[in-house]
Design an enzyme around this catalytic site. Structure first.
Site, PDB file in Angstrom:
ATOM      1  N   SER A 153      12.595 -25.271 -15.699  1.00 48.83           N
ATOM      2  CA  SER A 153      13.702 -26.205 -15.942  1.00 48.83           C
ATOM      3  C   SER A 153      13.389 -27.188 -17.065  1.00 48.83           C
ATOM      4  CB  SER A 153      13.992 -27.009 -14.674  1.00 48.83           C
ATOM      5  OG  SER A 153      14.305 -26.142 -13.616  1.00 48.83           O
ATOM      6  N   GLY A 165      31.030 -23.045  -3.183  1.00 52.73           N
ATOM      7  CA  GLY A 165      31.434 -22.761  -4.568  1.00 52.73           C
ATOM      8  C   GLY A 165      32.635 -21.821  -4.614  1.00 52.73           C
ATOM      9  N   CYS A 196      16.849 -24.384  -5.729  1.00 53.91           N
ATOM     10  CA  CYS A 196      17.663 -23.175  -5.911  1.00 53.91           C
ATOM     11  C   CYS A 196      16.928 -22.105  -6.722  1.00 53.91           C
ATOM     12  CB  CYS A 196      18.984 -23.525  -6.568  1.00 53.91           C
ATOM     13  SG  CYS A 196      18.736 -24.412  -8.092  1.00 53.91           S
ATOM     14  N   GLU A 243      19.034 -16.482   1.121  1.00 59.26           N
ATOM     15  CA  GLU A 243      18.195 -17.501   0.493  1.00 59.26           C
ATOM     16  C   GLU A 243      17.654 -18.431   1.580  1.00 59.26           C
ATOM     17  OE1 GLU A 243      20.468 -20.476  -1.524  1.00 59.26           O
ATOM     18  OE2 GLU A 243      18.865 -20.916  -2.940  1.00 59.26           O
ATOM     19  N   GLY A 294      25.749 -26.240  -5.609  1.00 58.57           N
ATOM     20  CA  GLY A 294      25.580 -26.173  -4.162  1.00 58.57           C
ATOM     21  C   GLY A 294      25.588 -24.727  -3.703  1.00 58.57           C
ATOM     22  N   SER A 295      26.007 -24.539  -2.471  1.00 55.29           N
ATOM     23  CA  SER A 295      25.927 -23.210  -1.872  1.00 55.29           C
ATOM     24  C   SER A 295      27.039 -22.286  -2.394  1.00 55.29           C
ATOM     25  CB  SER A 295      26.034 -23.331  -0.352  1.00 55.29           C
ATOM     26  OG  SER A 295      27.272 -23.902  -0.022  1.00 55.29           O
ATOM     27  N   THR A 296      26.791 -21.006  -2.325  1.00 52.41           N
ATOM     28  CA  THR A 296      27.789 -20.030  -2.789  1.00 52.41           C
ATOM     29  C   THR A 296      29.084 -20.102  -1.970  1.00 52.41           C
ATOM     30  OG1 THR A 296      26.070 -18.636  -3.736  1.00 52.41           O
ATOM     31  CG2 THR A 296      28.169 -17.564  -3.244  1.00 52.41           C
ATOM     32  N   LYS A 304      30.762 -36.857  -6.729  1.00 49.52           N
ATOM     33  CA  LYS A 304      30.737 -36.834  -5.253  1.00 49.52           C
ATOM     34  C   LYS A 304      29.330 -36.334  -4.858  1.00 49.52           C
ATOM     35  CE  LYS A 304      31.060 -35.168  -1.110  1.00 49.52           C
ATOM     36  NZ  LYS A 304      29.709 -35.301  -0.624  1.00 49.52           N
ATOM     37  N   PRO A 305      28.423 -37.273  -4.522  1.00 52.45           N
ATOM     38  CA  PRO A 305      27.074 -36.855  -4.132  1.00 52.45           C
ATOM     39  C   PRO A 305      27.070 -36.301  -2.709  1.00 52.45           C
ATOM     40  CG  PRO A 305      27.269 -39.240  -3.979  1.00 52.45           C
ATOM     41  CD  PRO A 305      28.603 -38.735  -4.463  1.00 52.45           C
ATOM     42  N   ALA A 306      25.965 -35.652  -2.334  1.00 49.58           N
ATOM     43  CA  ALA A 306      25.848 -35.104  -0.980  1.00 49.58           C
ATOM     44  C   ALA A 306      25.736 -36.228   0.045  1.00 49.58           C
ATOM     45  CB  ALA A 306      24.615 -34.204  -0.910  1.00 49.58           C
ATOM     46  N   ARG A 366       7.817 -26.802  -4.644  1.00 52.98           N
ATOM     47  CA  ARG A 366       8.526 -28.011  -5.060  1.00 52.98           C
ATOM     48  C   ARG A 366       9.588 -28.313  -4.016  1.00 52.98           C
ATOM     49  NH1 ARG A 366      11.566 -28.508 -10.317  1.00 52.98           N
ATOM     50  NH2 ARG A 366      11.860 -26.307 -10.014  1.00 52.98           N
ATOM     51  N   GLU A 385      27.118 -23.784 -10.222  1.00 54.04           N
ATOM     52  CA  GLU A 385      25.678 -23.512 -10.123  1.00 54.04           C
ATOM     53  C   GLU A 385      25.411 -23.309  -8.641  1.00 54.04           C
ATOM     54  OE1 GLU A 385      23.577 -23.288 -12.610  1.00 54.04           O
ATOM     55  OE2 GLU A 385      24.751 -24.105 -14.254  1.00 54.04           O
TER      56      GLU A 385
HETATM   57  P1  NAP Z   1      26.499 -27.348  -0.033  1.00 54.69           P
HETATM   58  O1  NAP Z   1      26.681 -27.460   1.430  1.00 54.69           O
HETATM   59  O2  NAP Z   1      27.329 -26.382  -0.767  1.00 54.69           O
HETATM   60  O3  NAP Z   1      26.709 -28.850  -0.581  1.00 54.69           O
HETATM   61  C1  NAP Z   1      26.665 -29.163  -1.946  1.00 54.69           C
HETATM   62  C2  NAP Z   1      27.649 -30.276  -2.231  1.00 54.69           C
HETATM   63  O4  NAP Z   1      28.953 -29.813  -1.924  1.00 54.69           O
HETATM   64  C3  NAP Z   1      27.441 -31.536  -1.390  1.00 54.69           C
HETATM   65  O5  NAP Z   1      27.821 -32.658  -2.128  1.00 54.69           O
HETATM   66  C4  NAP Z   1      28.416 -31.328  -0.260  1.00 54.69           C
HETATM   67  O6  NAP Z   1      28.801 -32.542   0.346  1.00 54.69           O
HETATM   68  C5  NAP Z   1      29.567 -30.694  -1.001  1.00 54.69           C
HETATM   69  N1  NAP Z   1      30.481 -29.931  -0.176  1.00 54.69           N
HETATM   70  C6  NAP Z   1      30.250 -29.278   0.985  1.00 54.69           C
HETATM   71  N2  NAP Z   1      31.401 -28.735   1.444  1.00 54.69           N
HETATM   72  C7  NAP Z   1      32.371 -29.035   0.540  1.00 54.69           C
HETATM   73  C8  NAP Z   1      33.759 -28.770   0.449  1.00 54.69           C
HETATM   74  N3  NAP Z   1      34.411 -28.058   1.368  1.00 54.69           N
HETATM   75  N4  NAP Z   1      34.437 -29.260  -0.613  1.00 54.69           N
HETATM   76  C9  NAP Z   1      33.812 -29.982  -1.556  1.00 54.69           C
HETATM   77  N5  NAP Z   1      32.497 -30.287  -1.507  1.00 54.69           N
HETATM   78  C10 NAP Z   1      31.778 -29.805  -0.486  1.00 54.69           C
HETATM   79  O7  NAP Z   1      25.023 -27.001  -0.434  1.00 54.69           O
HETATM   80  P2  NAP Z   1      23.704 -27.642   0.105  1.00 54.69           P
HETATM   81  O8  NAP Z   1      23.374 -27.042   1.409  1.00 54.69           O
HETATM   82  O9  NAP Z   1      23.801 -29.111   0.049  1.00 54.69           O
HETATM   83  O10 NAP Z   1      22.690 -27.190  -1.039  1.00 54.69           O
HETATM   84  C11 NAP Z   1      21.962 -26.034  -0.967  1.00 54.69           C
HETATM   85  C12 NAP Z   1      22.560 -24.939  -1.836  1.00 54.69           C
HETATM   86  O11 NAP Z   1      22.746 -25.404  -3.166  1.00 54.69           O
HETATM   87  C13 NAP Z   1      21.616 -23.764  -1.955  1.00 54.69           C
HETATM   88  O12 NAP Z   1      22.315 -22.578  -1.802  1.00 54.69           O
HETATM   89  C14 NAP Z   1      21.076 -23.878  -3.361  1.00 54.69           C
HETATM   90  O13 NAP Z   1      20.621 -22.688  -3.921  1.00 54.69           O
HETATM   91  C15 NAP Z   1      22.211 -24.469  -4.083  1.00 54.69           C
HETATM   92  N6  NAP Z   1      21.750 -25.150  -5.290  1.00 54.69           N
HETATM   93  C16 NAP Z   1      22.003 -24.560  -6.481  1.00 54.69           C
HETATM   94  C17 NAP Z   1      21.568 -25.152  -7.656  1.00 54.69           C
HETATM   95  C18 NAP Z   1      21.858 -24.527  -8.978  1.00 54.69           C
HETATM   96  O14 NAP Z   1      21.696 -25.186 -10.005  1.00 54.69           O
HETATM   97  N7  NAP Z   1      22.299 -23.285  -9.045  1.00 54.69           N
HETATM   98  C19 NAP Z   1      20.867 -26.359  -7.612  1.00 54.69           C
HETATM   99  C20 NAP Z   1      20.630 -26.939  -6.362  1.00 54.69           C
HETATM  100  C21 NAP Z   1      21.083 -26.317  -5.207  1.00 54.69           C
HETATM  101  P3  NAP Z   1      28.226 -32.960   1.807  1.00 54.69           P
HETATM  102  O15 NAP Z   1      26.759 -33.124   1.659  1.00 54.69           O
HETATM  103  O16 NAP Z   1      28.937 -34.228   2.104  1.00 54.69           O
HETATM  104  O17 NAP Z   1      28.594 -31.837   2.729  1.00 54.69           O
END
Ligand code: NAP
Length: 513
Positions: free
Chosen positions: A475, A266, A317, A415, A261-263, A205-207, A311, A283
């Site tokens: 990485s 997660g 992240c 963050e 994705g976000s905490t 499931k991509p963003a 970058r 992650e």
């Molecule tokens: P996000 O809002 O958590 O979204 C990540 C993914 O989760 C997207 O595919 C999103 O889909 C999906 N998602 C959102 N709400 C969901 C739900 N209720 N149920 C299932 N899936 C859901 O995070 P983001 O804003 O895109 O990314 C930024 C965050 O990711 C930052 O905090 C960053 O640090 C973290 N990150 C961590 C790593 C790592 O390896 N630790 C790597 C990259 C990013 P939609 O786009 O359709 O909402």
């Protein structure tokens, strides 16, 4: 394809190049049909509802494609397909899986330029960075093609002469892979490569912002001969994502959930998985301390700073987030980074030559960054550079330096995920460690010092899962990537990345005379 529909002559040079590349990537199979579909059970499909959502180029806000806006009905079909495929994929040999992953890797390599351009078009990152992500992303398929053959069991010493004790490793089952927009290619290969190598099938499931890379990559997986149902892609707009997320984290046919994705998201998925006692890999967000000691080599540190901070315009992240600079080098190093940011960062459309700093991904990300900058200044931080949306307009934001930050300054507490350098001066090693560890996440950290004892001392005590020591680029497919505290659970990449997707089964052979 909306670009084709809008008339060839009205397109800019870059749009025409993108279309040509997309067609090239498609092997020019059909000029009028571009991939704007999801992929379930080996079929290219629309949403059952027939709905679509637009994918925008963050550099100019233009629609570059429309893809299926799927919901829980489609997600359930994908789970059923992956579960059916698992019954045969689980019985393939490691060698067979390895060969298919290697073919997928080869196709990614062959199509690297087209996939890079597609990535820049949907994620906005400069083309050189997209090419870098492609190499990084493909390397996981190569790595896991090799690791697939090394998922070994163990024979242990039995306490009884009449028994032999053996552990075998088996695939865990169907895996849900939910990935973010900031690395639309590599976050998928890092998960799917490991899942497939272990013998799992998956649903990706991509963003919302970046589904095209996922679709393109899975098209190549199909061309590589990966059987129907083994890899599935479900695309959705943000509105439908929570419903799909529920299916992917609660369905009884799902065994593993791997999320980047976000905490907060997660945490929600972890709670959902707890009900079904599913395996989870998380992650999550970071807030990386970047510590520059008096004993640092400032030239090396500056180069590491530029790569660790800028970058993807800071939307990484493991980006440096909280910059702690010791008093003896403070003035000199702050002067160096300001100068480098003013002279070396070229802001613009990532497709343009020489640009190394693209737009933020979407309006809510820009609002978040700008809000944190304003709140930090209101809380006492001083703005040394930038501090507002860029004059180019749209989603561009100025490279920004905020000094005089404290632990409670908003850009230190949260963050920032943008091109903002929050700085705090410190006096002693203990003080630096205390500030660095004063947060509830711990993904990456960076230490700069030529004093080897200091590097070891600080590395031992820094509460993060990964540390760059005199290095800003950490990485690699070979590296164990992951965090501690609320930055997540488990590791991706390295030989450990497969552990998330395999189970140990203990066999006890008795009755040996
Ligand atoms: P996000 O809002 O958590 O979204 C990540 C993914 O989760 C997207 O595919 C999103 O889909 C999906 N998602 C959102 N709400 C969901 C739900 N209720 N149920 C299932 N899936 C859901 O995070 P983001 O804003 O895109 O990314 C930024 C965050 O990711 C930052 O905090 C960053 O640090 C973290 N990150 C961590 C790593 C790592 O390896 N630790 C790597 C990259 C990013 P939609 O786009 O359709 O909402």
């Amino acid at each position: 394809m909306s670009l084709l529909n809008s008339g060839w002559r009205t397109l800019s040079y870059h749009q025409k190049r993108l279309v040509r590349d997309l067609l090239k990537y498609q092997g020019v199979r059909n000029m009028s049909k571009m991939r704007e579909e999801a992929y379930i059970d080996g079929q290219w499909v629309s949403a059952k509802s027939g709905k679509t959502f637009p994918v925008l180029n963050p550099a100019n806000g233009k629609v570059i494609a429309n893809v299926p806006d799927m919901n829980e009905t489609d997600a359930e079909l994908a789970v059923d397909a992956a579960h059916k495929a698992f019954q045969t994929w689980r019985n393939t040999t490691a060698k067979e899986r390895s060969v298919l992953l290697r073919k997928w890797f080869n196709l990614m390599e062959e199509n690297q330029e087209s996939l890079s351009r597609l990535l820049t078009a949907e994620a906005g990152k400069p083309l050189a960075e997209s090419r870098g992500e492609l190499m990084y992303g493909s390397s996981f398929l190569e790595w896991f093609a090799e690791e697939a053959k090394r998922i070994n069991g163990e024979v242990v010493c039995s306490p009884a002469r009449s028994r032999e004790m053996i552990f075998i490793r088996q695939p865990a089952g169907v895996a849900s892979l939910i990935t973010p927009w900031n690395f639309p290619n590599a976050m998928i290969t890092r998960k799917a490569g490991a899942a497939l190598a272990a013998g799992c099938t998956c649903i990706i499931k991509p963003a919302e912002d970046t589904p095209l890379s996922a679709i393109a990559m899975v098209d190549l997986a199909e061309q590589a001969g990966i059987p129907p149902g083994v890899v599935n892609v479900v695309t959705s707009s943000r509105g439908n994502t929570p419903a799909i997320g529920r299916v992917l984290s609660t369905h009884n046919k799902i065994s593993v959930l791997s999320f980047t994705g976000s905490t907060p998201v997660g945490r929600l998925l972890y709670e959902n998985c707890a009900r079904g006692i599913k395996r989870v890999g998380l992650e999550l967000g970071g807030n990386a301390p970047f510590i520059v000691f008096n004993a640092a080599d400032l030239k090396t540190t500056l180069e590491a700073f530029m790569v660790a901070k800028f970058r993807n315009a800071g939307q990484t992240c493991i980006s440096g987030s909280r910059f702690l600079i010791q008093s003896g080098v403070y003035d000199e190093f702050v002067g160096m980074i300001k100068d480098a940011m003013e002279t070396r960062l070229v802001v613009g459309d990532g497709m343009d030559n020489g640009v190394n700093f693209g737009p933020l991904i979407n309006q809510s990300q820009l609002n978040k960054v700008d809000g944190l900058v304003k709140a930090s200044i209101a809380a006492g931080a001083e703005c040394l550079l930038g501090g507002k949306p860029h004059e180019l307009g749209g989603l561009f934001y100025e490279p920004t330096i905020l000094t005089n930050c404290a632990e409670t300054t908003p850009c230190f507490e949260e963050e920032i995920f943008g091109p903002v350098v929050g700085i705090r001066k410190f006096e002693t090693e203990e003080e630096a460690l205390q500030i660095a560890n004063s947060c509830d996440v711990g993904l990456a950290g960076y230490i700069f010092t030529q004093d080897v004892s200091q590097a070891w001392r600080v590395a031992r005590q820094l509460e993060t899962g990964m540390i760059g020591i005199n290095e800003g680029l950490i990485s690699a497919a070979e590296a164990a990537f992951g965090g501690v505290k609320q930055s997540g659970i488990g590791r991706e990449g390295s030989r450990h990345g497969i552990e998330e997707y395999s189970e140990i089964k203990y066999l006890c052979f008795g009755g040996i005379n």
